[in-house]
Scaffold this motif. Sequence first.
Motif, PDB file in Angstrom:
ATOM      1  N   PHE A  30       0.853  -1.190   0.000  1.00 44.69           N
ATOM      2  CA  PHE A  30       0.000   0.000   0.000  1.00 44.69           C
ATOM      3  C   PHE A  30       0.889   1.240   0.000  1.00 44.69           C
ATOM      4  CE2 PHE A  30      -2.469  -3.413   1.779  1.00 44.69           C
ATOM      5  CZ  PHE A  30      -3.736  -3.222   1.246  1.00 44.69           C
ATOM      6  N   GLU A  31       0.676   2.115  -0.976  1.00 38.51           N
ATOM      7  CA  GLU A  31       1.512   3.307  -1.120  1.00 38.51           C
ATOM      8  C   GLU A  31       0.603   4.528  -1.237  1.00 38.51           C
ATOM      9  OE1 GLU A  31       4.781   4.419  -1.106  1.00 38.51           O
ATOM     10  OE2 GLU A  31       3.805   6.327  -1.519  1.00 38.51           O
ATOM     11  N   SER A  33       1.404   7.597  -2.278  1.00 39.48           N
ATOM     12  CA  SER A  33       1.672   8.475  -3.418  1.00 39.48           C
ATOM     13  C   SER A  33       1.178   7.848  -4.723  1.00 39.48           C
ATOM     14  CB  SER A  33       3.165   8.749  -3.537  1.00 39.48           C
ATOM     15  OG  SER A  33       3.654   9.285  -2.340  1.00 39.48           O
ATOM     16  N   GLY A  38       9.348   6.627  -2.896  1.00 43.09           N
ATOM     17  CA  GLY A  38       9.575   7.320  -1.626  1.00 43.09           C
ATOM     18  C   GLY A  38      10.635   8.395  -1.776  1.00 43.09           C
ATOM     19  N   ARG A  39      11.661   8.335  -0.921  1.00 46.75           N
ATOM     20  CA  ARG A  39      12.696   9.374  -0.930  1.00 46.75           C
ATOM     21  C   ARG A  39      13.733   9.177  -2.034  1.00 46.75           C
ATOM     22  NH1 ARG A  39      14.023   8.774   5.185  1.00 46.75           N
ATOM     23  NH2 ARG A  39      12.630   6.978   4.971  1.00 46.75           N
ATOM     24  N   CYS A  40      13.719   8.058  -2.757  1.00 49.05           N
ATOM     25  CA  CYS A  40      14.498   7.943  -4.006  1.00 49.05           C
ATOM     26  C   CYS A  40      13.600   8.526  -5.082  1.00 49.05           C
ATOM     27  CB  CYS A  40      14.857   6.488  -4.294  1.00 49.05           C
ATOM     28  SG  CYS A  40      16.113   5.864  -3.188  1.00 49.05           S
ATOM     29  N   PHE A  57      23.667   6.813  -3.824  1.00 48.63           N
ATOM     30  CA  PHE A  57      23.889   5.967  -2.645  1.00 48.63           C
ATOM     31  C   PHE A  57      25.157   5.143  -2.845  1.00 48.63           C
ATOM     32  CE2 PHE A  57      22.447   1.951  -4.543  1.00 48.63           C
ATOM     33  CZ  PHE A  57      21.640   2.393  -5.585  1.00 48.63           C
ATOM     34  N   ARG A  87      29.909   5.803  -6.124  1.00 43.09           N
ATOM     35  CA  ARG A  87      28.624   6.486  -5.916  1.00 43.09           C
ATOM     36  C   ARG A  87      27.643   6.009  -6.985  1.00 43.09           C
ATOM     37  NH1 ARG A  87      26.138   8.912  -1.716  1.00 43.09           N
ATOM     38  NH2 ARG A  87      24.870  10.656  -2.386  1.00 43.09           N
ATOM     39  N   THR A 115      -3.092   4.982  -1.870  1.00 42.55           N
ATOM     40  CA  THR A 115      -3.840   4.358  -0.781  1.00 42.55           C
ATOM     41  C   THR A 115      -3.101   4.659   0.520  1.00 42.55           C
ATOM     42  OG1 THR A 115      -4.394   2.586  -2.334  1.00 42.55           O
ATOM     43  CG2 THR A 115      -4.931   2.217  -0.017  1.00 42.55           C
ATOM     44  N   VAL A 117      -2.636   4.571   4.297  1.00 40.97           N
ATOM     45  CA  VAL A 117      -3.069   3.795   5.469  1.00 40.97           C
ATOM     46  C   VAL A 117      -2.948   4.696   6.701  1.00 40.97           C
ATOM     47  CG1 VAL A 117      -2.669   1.745   6.867  1.00 40.97           C
ATOM     48  CG2 VAL A 117      -2.282   1.660   4.380  1.00 40.97           C
ATOM     49  N   VAL A 149       7.876   2.753   6.407  1.00 37.16           N
ATOM     50  CA  VAL A 149       7.747   4.196   6.181  1.00 37.16           C
ATOM     51  C   VAL A 149       8.706   4.908   7.142  1.00 37.16           C
ATOM     52  CG1 VAL A 149       5.316   3.824   5.582  1.00 37.16           C
ATOM     53  CG2 VAL A 149       5.891   4.604   7.871  1.00 37.16           C
ATOM     54  N   THR A 178      15.019  21.412  -0.269  1.00 35.85           N
ATOM     55  CA  THR A 178      15.693  21.112  -1.535  1.00 35.85           C
ATOM     56  C   THR A 178      15.218  22.089  -2.601  1.00 35.85           C
ATOM     57  OG1 THR A 178      15.753  18.781  -0.964  1.00 35.85           O
ATOM     58  CG2 THR A 178      16.001  19.303  -3.280  1.00 35.85           C
ATOM     59  N   ALA A 275      13.972  13.524   6.036  1.00 37.38           N
ATOM     60  CA  ALA A 275      14.879  13.200   4.928  1.00 37.38           C
ATOM     61  C   ALA A 275      15.836  12.065   5.281  1.00 37.38           C
ATOM     62  CB  ALA A 275      15.655  14.449   4.516  1.00 37.38           C
ATOM     63  N   GLY A 297      13.145  -0.211   7.222  1.00 37.80           N
ATOM     64  CA  GLY A 297      13.377   1.094   6.609  1.00 37.80           C
ATOM     65  C   GLY A 297      14.671   1.668   7.147  1.00 37.80           C
ATOM     66  N   ASP A 312      24.512   3.814   4.721  1.00 31.84           N
ATOM     67  CA  ASP A 312      23.685   5.021   4.643  1.00 31.84           C
ATOM     68  C   ASP A 312      22.219   4.620   4.394  1.00 31.84           C
ATOM     69  OD1 ASP A 312      23.042   7.673   4.631  1.00 31.84           O
ATOM     70  OD2 ASP A 312      24.442   8.258   3.061  1.00 31.84           O
ATOM     71  N   VAL A 314      19.784   4.454   1.931  1.00 27.44           N
ATOM     72  CA  VAL A 314      19.241   3.521   0.936  1.00 27.44           C
ATOM     73  C   VAL A 314      19.691   2.098   1.279  1.00 27.44           C
ATOM     74  CG1 VAL A 314      19.317   2.848  -1.500  1.00 27.44           C
ATOM     75  CG2 VAL A 314      19.092   5.269  -0.877  1.00 27.44           C
TER      76      VAL A 314
HETATM   77  C1  LIG Z   1      17.237  15.087   0.407  1.00 29.96           C
HETATM   78  C2  LIG Z   1      17.642  13.672   0.697  1.00 29.96           C
HETATM   79  C3  LIG Z   1      18.964  13.289   0.565  1.00 29.96           C
HETATM   80  C4  LIG Z   1      19.351  11.962   0.824  1.00 29.96           C
HETATM   81  N1  LIG Z   1      20.646  11.568   0.628  1.00 29.96           N
HETATM   82  C5  LIG Z   1      20.987  10.257   0.739  1.00 29.96           C
HETATM   83  C6  LIG Z   1      22.289   9.789   0.400  1.00 29.96           C
HETATM   84  O1  LIG Z   1      23.157  10.557  -0.010  1.00 29.96           O
HETATM   85  N2  LIG Z   1      22.566   8.455   0.530  1.00 29.96           N
HETATM   86  C7  LIG Z   1      21.623   7.577   0.994  1.00 29.96           C
HETATM   87  O2  LIG Z   1      21.900   6.370   1.076  1.00 29.96           O
HETATM   88  N3  LIG Z   1      20.376   7.995   1.334  1.00 29.96           N
HETATM   89  C8  LIG Z   1      20.048   9.300   1.222  1.00 29.96           C
HETATM   90  N4  LIG Z   1      18.785   9.727   1.565  1.00 29.96           N
HETATM   91  C9  LIG Z   1      17.916   8.820   2.307  1.00 29.96           C
HETATM   92  C10 LIG Z   1      17.259   7.758   1.444  1.00 29.96           C
HETATM   93  O3  LIG Z   1      16.545   8.362   0.398  1.00 29.96           O
HETATM   94  C11 LIG Z   1      16.316   6.975   2.350  1.00 29.96           C
HETATM   95  O4  LIG Z   1      17.034   6.515   3.476  1.00 29.96           O
HETATM   96  C12 LIG Z   1      15.695   5.764   1.675  1.00 29.96           C
HETATM   97  O5  LIG Z   1      15.216   6.091   0.396  1.00 29.96           O
HETATM   98  C13 LIG Z   1      14.600   5.250   2.586  1.00 29.96           C
HETATM   99  O6  LIG Z   1      13.837   4.242   1.943  1.00 29.96           O
HETATM  100  P1  LIG Z   1      12.572   3.631   2.708  1.00 29.96           P
HETATM  101  O7  LIG Z   1      11.988   2.627   1.816  1.00 29.96           O
HETATM  102  O8  LIG Z   1      12.991   3.229   4.076  1.00 29.96           O
HETATM  103  O9  LIG Z   1      11.583   4.876   2.933  1.00 29.96           O
HETATM  104  P2  LIG Z   1      10.891   5.839   1.874  1.00 29.96           P
HETATM  105  O10 LIG Z   1      11.711   5.984   0.662  1.00 29.96           O
HETATM  106  O11 LIG Z   1      10.537   7.076   2.620  1.00 29.96           O
HETATM  107  O12 LIG Z   1       9.557   5.065   1.463  1.00 29.96           O
HETATM  108  C14 LIG Z   1       8.419   5.075   2.289  1.00 29.96           C
HETATM  109  C15 LIG Z   1       7.172   5.097   1.419  1.00 29.96           C
HETATM  110  O13 LIG Z   1       6.040   4.954   2.258  1.00 29.96           O
HETATM  111  C16 LIG Z   1       5.013   5.793   1.791  1.00 29.96           C
HETATM  112  N5  LIG Z   1       4.133   6.039   2.935  1.00 29.96           N
HETATM  113  C17 LIG Z   1       4.411   6.751   4.060  1.00 29.96           C
HETATM  114  N6  LIG Z   1       3.388   6.706   4.906  1.00 29.96           N
HETATM  115  C18 LIG Z   1       2.419   5.953   4.316  1.00 29.96           C
HETATM  116  C19 LIG Z   1       1.127   5.546   4.717  1.00 29.96           C
HETATM  117  N7  LIG Z   1       0.609   5.898   5.913  1.00 29.96           N
HETATM  118  N8  LIG Z   1       0.388   4.773   3.869  1.00 29.96           N
HETATM  119  C20 LIG Z   1       0.908   4.402   2.662  1.00 29.96           C
HETATM  120  N9  LIG Z   1       2.137   4.763   2.230  1.00 29.96           N
HETATM  121  C21 LIG Z   1       2.883   5.521   3.068  1.00 29.96           C
HETATM  122  C22 LIG Z   1       5.733   7.019   1.277  1.00 29.96           C
HETATM  123  O14 LIG Z   1       4.948   7.726   0.328  1.00 29.96           O
HETATM  124  C23 LIG Z   1       6.980   6.397   0.651  1.00 29.96           C
HETATM  125  O15 LIG Z   1       6.794   6.087  -0.715  1.00 29.96           O
HETATM  126  C24 LIG Z   1      18.378  11.029   1.264  1.00 29.96           C
HETATM  127  C25 LIG Z   1      17.044  11.423   1.387  1.00 29.96           C
HETATM  128  C26 LIG Z   1      16.678  12.731   1.103  1.00 29.96           C
HETATM  129  C27 LIG Z   1      15.223  13.116   1.208  1.00 29.96           C
END
Ligand SMILES: Cc1cc2nc3c(=O)[nH]c(=O)nc-3n(C[C@H](O)[C@H](O)[C@H](O)COP(=O)(O)OP(=O)(O)OC[C@H]3O[C@@H](n4cnc5c(N)ncnc54)[C@H](O)[C@@H]3O)c2cc1C
Length: 335
Positions: A30-31, A33, A38-40, A57, A87, A115, A117, A149, A178, A275, A297, A312, A314
Amino acid sequence: MSRIAVIGAGIAGLTVAAELAAAGHAVTVFEKSRGPGGRCATRRSAAGPFDHGAPGFEAVTAAFAEQVQDWQRAGWVGADAAAGASRLIGVPSMNALAQQLASHLPPGASLRVETHVAAIEHGAPAGWRLRLLDGQLNAGHFDAVAVAVPAEQAAALLAPDASLAEAMRVTRSDPCWTVMAAWSDAWAAPGGSWTAPDPTGVLDRVHRDDARTGRVALDGIASRWVLHATPQWSADHLGAAPAEVIAALTAVLAKSLGVHLAPPVHAAAHCWRYAQVPDARGEPCGWNASLQLGACGDAWHGAGDVAGSRPDGVERAWLSARALARQMALSLTPD
Ligand SMILES: Cc1cc2nc3c(=O)[nH]c(=O)nc-3n(C[C@H](O)[C@H](O)[C@H](O)COP(=O)(O)OP(=O)(O)OC[C@H]3O[C@@H](n4cnc5c(N)ncnc54)[C@H](O)[C@@H]3O)c2cc1C
């Protein structure tokens, strides 16, 4: 076969979903967006795409390095030539990796976007149900739930397990303002990515997006830039207007490089409220076997402290998801 709900389609959620579906379980991701990543993240614009979340990353553990090699062979990621061979970036954009992971989910896994949650509820004997943002209960029942998340958002979802919720509540993510800016005239500046030489503590990192591997060039756009403010400046300016942030960051960029910048032909700003996690929890992931409720996560170390390695965000997202999938597989019933 167990029915599993995964909340979040970032790298962590898609990884845990793929592993559990490959082990024979029925998985629904369930996502909230419109798409995965997400943050990628990549923002499309009239000036071209900007990688405005993680700029790239690295792989410091052997397990993730092996996974990355597979992704490189598939063409989903590549070395960022401008930033050094170690990198890595998604190709042709940072969100491409998650899009590929989503479109290659094994049979038995599906992704529901848009969707949101709001809460998860447990009721014997049917198991877990998901309450959506509009107050409705999702139709499905699930044997297990994996929450993937950011920590602050996970804390609310994990309320049925007080200790998992508290672990996420005390884990802090730094914010990041950003700026995405494009110029039509070429100006002299270092190419690639660099840490900004900014003694004033405003600008943290800068990368020239259009110069990276696989990026498109648009007629009339000489260069596209992504500017990240420092965590402290971002925290101090959470309520700032985007125009104020664009002005502040581009002014500091010009000053620190000693160049005169005409107004950009395109500029936008985005505030990442959560972030990056400066101090991840030491455990690989969170798992409550009696409730069949887990969390993964970048809030989690992922590998555990293997020889003092500090993966780090990712990499931690991927490692923690793999760790959670393996813990869950031990207590779930496959086909
Ligand atoms: C500006 C910036 C710079 C960064 N620089 C680096 C770097 O140099 N190197 C590195 O390794 N990492 C970096 N990161 C961090 C990296 O992007 C994250 O650590 C990684 O992408 C986290 O992945 P994740 O799957 O844990 O979470 P996320 O990518 O946050 O995925 C979580 C997902 O859950 C969804 N979601 C949230 N709540 C709900 C809900 N209630 N219901 C349904 N969906 C929901 C969100 O929409 C999102 O798609 C950076 C991040 C940012 C923002």
